[in-house]
Design a protein around this motif. Structure first.
Motif: not given
Length: 161
Positions: A54-57, A139-145
């Motif tokens: 659900g990450e939308k940024r 789980v294979a990713l990290s999110f950076v705004p």
């Protein structure tokens, strides 16, 4: 004098040199059991339950293991499959395509070009402009705004996308 291999750089300027054995051991030691199962053992997380679904940024999705930027939020789309989906990578050289013949089918597996960790699969049924659907495990990713420093667990100075 030590024998130093040349640094491999992507067109967007990121160091693609694979981690050495010591770096790899350090990176893998920081993974959770589920991250290890997906990234190292080529597993798949259950659909519709990944933390980044659900990450939308605005921002960038990086390899959870080595921090290499893989996908931009602007190339993400709702595929309805239960996994984050993207039309293209940040840089085509950041994602490797490998033929996967597991589970009685032929698919194209995607792996991080730097650390070789399993990310997911790419399919030819995505929207324009590429027609591709990179179906990636959260789980294979990290999110950076946008505006925040990228992860740099290998200390290579790759701080912005």
């Amino acid at each position: 004098m030590p024998d130093l291999a040349p640094t491999l750089r992507s067109p967007s300027g990121f160091d693609l040199t694979p981690p050495d054995a010591e770096e790899r051991a350090r990176l893998e030691a920081g993974l959770s059991p589920e991250e290890r199962r997906v990234l190292l053992a080529h597993g798949t997380e259950a659909p519709f339950c990944g933390a980044l679904l659900g990450e939308k940024r605005a921002g960038v999705f990086c390899c959870r293991e080595c921090g290499l930027p893989l996908f931009r939020a602007g190339h993400r789309f709702e595929s309805g499959t239960g996994w984050p989906s993207f039309t293209e990578p940040v840089d085509p050289t950041h994602v490797r395509a490998i033929t996967d013949r597991s589970h009685g089918m032929t698919r194209t597996e995607t792996r991080c070009a730097r650390c070789d960790s399993h990310q997911g699969h790419v399919f030819p049924d995505g929207p324009p402009p590429t027609g591709l659907r990179y179906c990636i495990n959260s789980v294979a990713l990290s999110f950076v705004p946008d505006g925040e420093a990228l992860p740099d667990p290998l200390g290579r100075g790759d701080g912005k996308a």
